[in-house]
Design an enzyme around this catalytic site. Structure first.
Site, PDB file in Angstrom:
ATOM      1  CB  VAL A   1      -1.077   0.012   1.105  1.00  0.00           C
ATOM      2  CG1 VAL A   1      -1.784   1.231   1.210  1.00  0.00           C
ATOM      3  CG2 VAL A   1      -1.975  -1.338   1.214  1.00  0.00           C
ATOM      4  CD  GLN A   2       1.372   5.193   3.025  1.00  0.00           C
ATOM      5  OE1 GLN A   2       2.113   5.980   2.228  1.00  0.00           O
ATOM      6  NE2 GLN A   2       0.283   5.654   2.929  1.00  0.00           N
TER       7      GLN A   2
ATOM      8  CG  HIS B   1       0.048   2.427  11.592  1.00  0.00           C
ATOM      9  ND1 HIS B   1      -0.543   3.273  12.384  1.00  0.00           N
ATOM     10  CD2 HIS B   1      -0.802   1.111  11.629  1.00  0.00           C
ATOM     11  CE1 HIS B   1      -1.724   2.884  12.909  1.00  0.00           C
ATOM     12  NE2 HIS B   1      -1.893   1.685  12.331  1.00  0.00           N
TER      13      HIS B   1
ATOM     14  N   GLY C   1      -1.734   5.289   0.103  1.00  0.00           N
ATOM     15  CA  GLY C   1      -0.607   5.326  -0.651  1.00  0.00           C
ATOM     16  C   GLY C   1      -0.772   5.969  -2.068  1.00  0.00           C
TER      17      GLY C   1
ATOM     18  CD  GLU D   1      -6.770   3.385   9.807  1.00  0.00           C
ATOM     19  OE1 GLU D   1      -5.736   3.496   9.086  1.00  0.00           O
ATOM     20  OE2 GLU D   1      -6.954   2.353  10.541  1.00  0.00           O
TER      21      GLU D   1
ATOM     22  CD  GLU E   1     -31.251  15.247  -1.823  1.00  0.00           C
ATOM     23  OE1 GLU E   1     -30.578  15.713  -0.785  1.00  0.00           O
ATOM     24  OE2 GLU E   1     -31.625  15.766  -2.865  1.00  0.00           O
TER      25      GLU E   1
ATOM     26  CD  GLU F   1     -27.110  18.277  -1.987  1.00  0.00           C
ATOM     27  OE1 GLU F   1     -27.189  19.644  -1.703  1.00  0.00           O
ATOM     28  OE2 GLU F   1     -27.742  17.495  -2.013  1.00  0.00           O
TER      29      GLU F   1
END
Length: 351
Positions: free
Chosen positions: A40-41, A125, A154, A213, A245, A249
């Site tokens: 990911v990172q 982290h 990431g 998170e 809605e 938006e």
């Protein structure tokens, strides 16, 4: 450092203007930055550093073919800039430990023997260090232990870098064995493309991150959206109306106004009917969810959430179960309606 006032509290913020890329390059000129994990990172941080001219190598187990192949596709060369985890860690002087939290626990017995006196062990982290009783990750005393935590995924770290804006990051030093831990931390923070860096601690980062998170950023947001959508549908509103809605938006209009100038400015630029209703109902929602957030924070702080994460992510069928949960969300009426609504956005119109 620039002293910035946040609601009456001053914090020392490191801006790119006062800590330019040239300074980071000078500080890290003799360092080999080994990025462990290409999930990911890892890709975003390593590619940003490579583009910025730093000496970067990748440590990724070839057993995980998807990640290994992605690294090769991104231009990392096996045997030159792409290695198995232990070889990369042995070559590195700053070791960025960027695999998943559960994965860090599993890989630690392989990584720890590779750490040399004077190295820096880098996290994005605070999880593994703060919950060491559960992860077993206790670094040796003769290395720096540092953290830079981008406040985004990431994908956002890379996209913001390519757009020239950067993404904000927190930073912390847990252990300073060399006397250079802080300057190394700030230099790497600039190297990965941070827009600015704000101070925290490993505990502060992980407690706020896990709460965020599970709360406003993902868990609470998804739950509140589903609740409103369900109520609208139960009362006869069509899927397109309920989704517009509830989600469209918010994401395409209102949240952008909040991002530009704050919640009060967004209220001021909406109808008087919307203003009045929002101001009246805001305290009711806060009263309803405040006990949930307090319970959530305590669950994070006492390690309950950590135990859940480690157990779930270490299960051999974790990915299969995750895919099933995500499929359930994706195939729900609400998000099927969302896919249809997104296809109608002007940028998706066909000529």
């Amino acid at each position: 450092m620039a002293k910035i006032n946040f609601g009456g509290t001053e914090e020392d913020i490191v801006m790119r203007e006062e800590f330019p890329l040239e300074k980071a390059r000078e500080i890290l000129k003799d360092e080999v930055i080994a990025v462990i994990g290409y999930g990911v990172q890892g890709p975003a941080q390593s590619l940003n550093m490579r583009d910025n001219g730093f000496n970067v190598i990748i440590g990724q187990s070839p057993k995980f073919k998807r990640e290994w192949d992605k690294a090769v596709k991104d231009g990392w060369v096996p045997g030159k800039t792409l290695f198995d985890i232990d070889e990369a860690a042995s070559k590195g002087t700053i070791i960025q430990y960027l695999i998943s939290d559960a994965g860090q626990k599993i890989v630690w017995p392989i990584l720890k023997p590779c750490l040399k006196e004077g190295d820096a062990l880098y996290f994005s982290h605070g999880f593994s260090i703060v919950y060491k009783e559960q992860t077993g990750i206790i670094p040796p005393d003769n290395i720096d232990v540092i953290l830079v935590a981008p406040k985004g995924s990431g994908a956002s770290v890379r996209a913001n870098y390519l757009a020239g804006s950067g993404i904000n990051s927190s930073y912390a030093v847990f252990q300073d064995a060399t006397g250079r831990a802080k300057e190394r931390t700030l230099a790497v923070g600039i190297a990965i493309g941070s827009g600015y860096l704000f101070p925290t601690t490993f505990e502060g980062e992980v407690y706020s991150d896990l709460t965020g998170e599970r709360g406003v950023l993902m868990g609470a947001l998804a739950g509140v959206m589903e609740a409103q959508y369900d109520v609208l549908r139960e009362n006869g509103h069509t899927p397109s109306e309920a989704f517009n809605e509830t989600v469209e938006e918010l994401t395409q209009s209102l949240i952008r106004l909040v991002a530009e100038n704050g919640m009060d400015w967004m209220y001021a630029n909406c109808s008087t009917t919307a203003q009045r209703g929002a101001l009246d109902w805001k305290p009711r929602f806060k009263e309803a969810v405040l006990p949930v957030f307090k319970k959530l924070y305590q669950s994070v702080k006492d390690g309950t959430e950590t135990a859940i994460v480690i157990k779930a992510n270490s299960a051999p069928d974790y990915q299969e179960k995750l895919d099933a949960e995500l499929k359930e969300i994706r195939e729900s009426e609400m998000w099927q309606a969302g896919a249809a609504v997104r296809s109608l956005r002007p940028e998706n119109w066909k000529a």
